[in-house]
Design a protein around this motif. Sequence first.
Motif, PDB file in Angstrom:
ATOM      1  N   PHE A 168      -2.696  -3.906  -7.677  1.00  0.00           N
ATOM      2  CA  PHE A 168      -2.691  -3.170  -8.945  1.00  0.00           C
ATOM      3  C   PHE A 168      -1.379  -2.412  -9.116  1.00  0.00           C
ATOM      4  O   PHE A 168      -0.767  -2.418 -10.188  1.00  0.00           O
ATOM      5  CB  PHE A 168      -3.845  -2.171  -8.993  1.00  0.00           C
ATOM      6  N   ALA A 169      -0.972  -1.711  -8.053  1.00  0.00           N
ATOM      7  CA  ALA A 169       0.222  -0.863  -8.136  1.00  0.00           C
ATOM      8  C   ALA A 169       1.478  -1.677  -8.401  1.00  0.00           C
ATOM      9  O   ALA A 169       2.317  -1.299  -9.232  1.00  0.00           O
ATOM     10  CB  ALA A 169       0.368  -0.057  -6.841  1.00  0.00           C
ATOM     11  N   LEU A 170       1.626  -2.790  -7.707  1.00  0.00           N
ATOM     12  CA  LEU A 170       2.820  -3.602  -7.907  1.00  0.00           C
ATOM     13  C   LEU A 170       2.834  -4.216  -9.306  1.00  0.00           C
ATOM     14  O   LEU A 170       3.882  -4.265  -9.966  1.00  0.00           O
ATOM     15  CB  LEU A 170       2.894  -4.701  -6.844  1.00  0.00           C
TER      16      LEU A 170
ATOM     17  N   VAL B 214      10.783  -2.963  -6.718  1.00  0.00           N
ATOM     18  CA  VAL B 214      10.931  -3.390  -8.107  1.00  0.00           C
ATOM     19  C   VAL B 214      12.296  -2.980  -8.649  1.00  0.00           C
ATOM     20  O   VAL B 214      12.964  -3.755  -9.343  1.00  0.00           O
ATOM     21  CB  VAL B 214       9.787  -2.831  -8.975  1.00  0.00           C
ATOM     22  N   LYS B 215      12.751  -1.768  -8.301  1.00  0.00           N
ATOM     23  CA  LYS B 215      14.079  -1.320  -8.744  1.00  0.00           C
ATOM     24  C   LYS B 215      15.170  -2.196  -8.145  1.00  0.00           C
ATOM     25  O   LYS B 215      16.126  -2.576  -8.839  1.00  0.00           O
ATOM     26  CB  LYS B 215      14.313   0.133  -8.360  1.00  0.00           C
ATOM     27  N   ALA B 216      15.038  -2.536  -6.856  1.00  0.00           N
ATOM     28  CA  ALA B 216      16.044  -3.381  -6.213  1.00  0.00           C
ATOM     29  C   ALA B 216      16.096  -4.756  -6.866  1.00  0.00           C
ATOM     30  O   ALA B 216      17.185  -5.334  -7.055  1.00  0.00           O
ATOM     31  CB  ALA B 216      15.729  -3.515  -4.725  1.00  0.00           C
TER      32      ALA B 216
ATOM     33  N   THR C  34       0.823  -1.216   0.000  1.00  0.00           N
ATOM     34  CA  THR C  34       0.000   0.000   0.000  1.00  0.00           C
ATOM     35  C   THR C  34       0.853   1.259   0.000  1.00  0.00           C
ATOM     36  O   THR C  34       0.308   2.363  -0.043  1.00  0.00           O
ATOM     37  CB  THR C  34      -0.939   0.031   1.219  1.00  0.00           C
ATOM     38  N   ASP C  35       2.169   1.103   0.037  1.00  0.00           N
ATOM     39  CA  ASP C  35       3.102   2.236   0.063  1.00  0.00           C
ATOM     40  C   ASP C  35       3.752   2.356  -1.318  1.00  0.00           C
ATOM     41  O   ASP C  35       4.595   1.534  -1.697  1.00  0.00           O
ATOM     42  CB  ASP C  35       4.160   2.000   1.139  1.00  0.00           C
ATOM     43  N   ALA C  36       3.381   3.381  -2.062  1.00  0.00           N
ATOM     44  CA  ALA C  36       3.853   3.533  -3.443  1.00  0.00           C
ATOM     45  C   ALA C  36       5.369   3.632  -3.527  1.00  0.00           C
ATOM     46  O   ALA C  36       5.990   3.099  -4.456  1.00  0.00           O
ATOM     47  CB  ALA C  36       3.210   4.765  -4.085  1.00  0.00           C
ATOM     48  N   SER C  37       5.992   4.306  -2.566  1.00  0.00           N
ATOM     49  CA  SER C  37       7.447   4.460  -2.617  1.00  0.00           C
ATOM     50  C   SER C  37       8.143   3.120  -2.383  1.00  0.00           C
ATOM     51  O   SER C  37       9.168   2.825  -3.015  1.00  0.00           O
ATOM     52  CB  SER C  37       7.911   5.486  -1.576  1.00  0.00           C
ATOM     53  N   GLN C  38       7.582   2.283  -1.509  1.00  0.00           N
ATOM     54  CA  GLN C  38       8.172   0.966  -1.283  1.00  0.00           C
ATOM     55  C   GLN C  38       7.975   0.053  -2.484  1.00  0.00           C
ATOM     56  O   GLN C  38       8.848  -0.759  -2.805  1.00  0.00           O
ATOM     57  CB  GLN C  38       7.571   0.322  -0.024  1.00  0.00           C
TER      58      GLN C  38
END
Length: 282
Positions: free
Chosen positions: A116-118, A71-73, A62-66
């Motif tokens: 959805f976000a992930l 995903v970048k990591a 639920t945390d967009a920054s995480q």
Amino acid sequence: MSEHSLPVWFITGCSTGFGRELAKLVIAGGWPTVVTARNKNSLADLVESAQTNTLALDLDVTDASQVAAAVKAAEDRFGRIDVLVNNAGYGYQASIEEGEEDEIRAQFDANVFGLFALTRAVLPLMRKHRKGHVINITSVAGLIGFPGSGYYAASKHAVEGFTDALAIEGAPLGIKATCVEPGPFRTDWAGRSLKQTPNLIEDYAEIVGARMRMTAANSGKQQGDPVRAGEAMIRITETENPPRHLVLGEFGYNAVTEKLKERLALIEKWREASLGADFPKA
């Protein structure tokens, strides 16, 4: 098979239940694996024996920054994500009338909007490599609404519809999509992970209250084995044409097939009314 050709897995909600058991199997199979939980310290035992091939990350979906950071990591470490398992989420029980706004919205943030976000964050990597498989852990409740679980069912129904569209959009790009729909399994879902709003309205006692008590009484006694469920999930990633639906457990299989037969019979019964809603043909 070279290390580069091994599929890279990204699994959410690995602290308990399906996520943990699946992660154990995938790591034991030697596949590069990203395991996530809201507190990655709970995953230390998973990565201890396979540190070179495993990455543990903090992730609250639920945390967009995480989401973006995780995903970048994963990309920085392994270069791609081949199998995304959206497992993070939890159950909530209440009668429809007694459902609490804050609880309902929190449920959807975790079970729906976080998923959805992930998925949106991972799709560019899959599209770049023209390869991927998104596995969304929904539930038998994603196909059937049970009393006392209306809001939970609504969250899982939402993911089912989302996955229908994803399967069609992703197919030309080599991206596959499956919903895994477990029935009752021996996880923490019905135990410490379950949130409930007590049934206090007497009119619902015999249907909602009774079901909530039954859920509590059966916790830890369910027939479904999460390890065998994990093995089934791995199996579908190894086939050229994985199923859009994977219903798990005897209860789930029987309940879903009966519901679909009943639904089709009702649609056929009202066929004349359905077709009669169009403008008359010239």
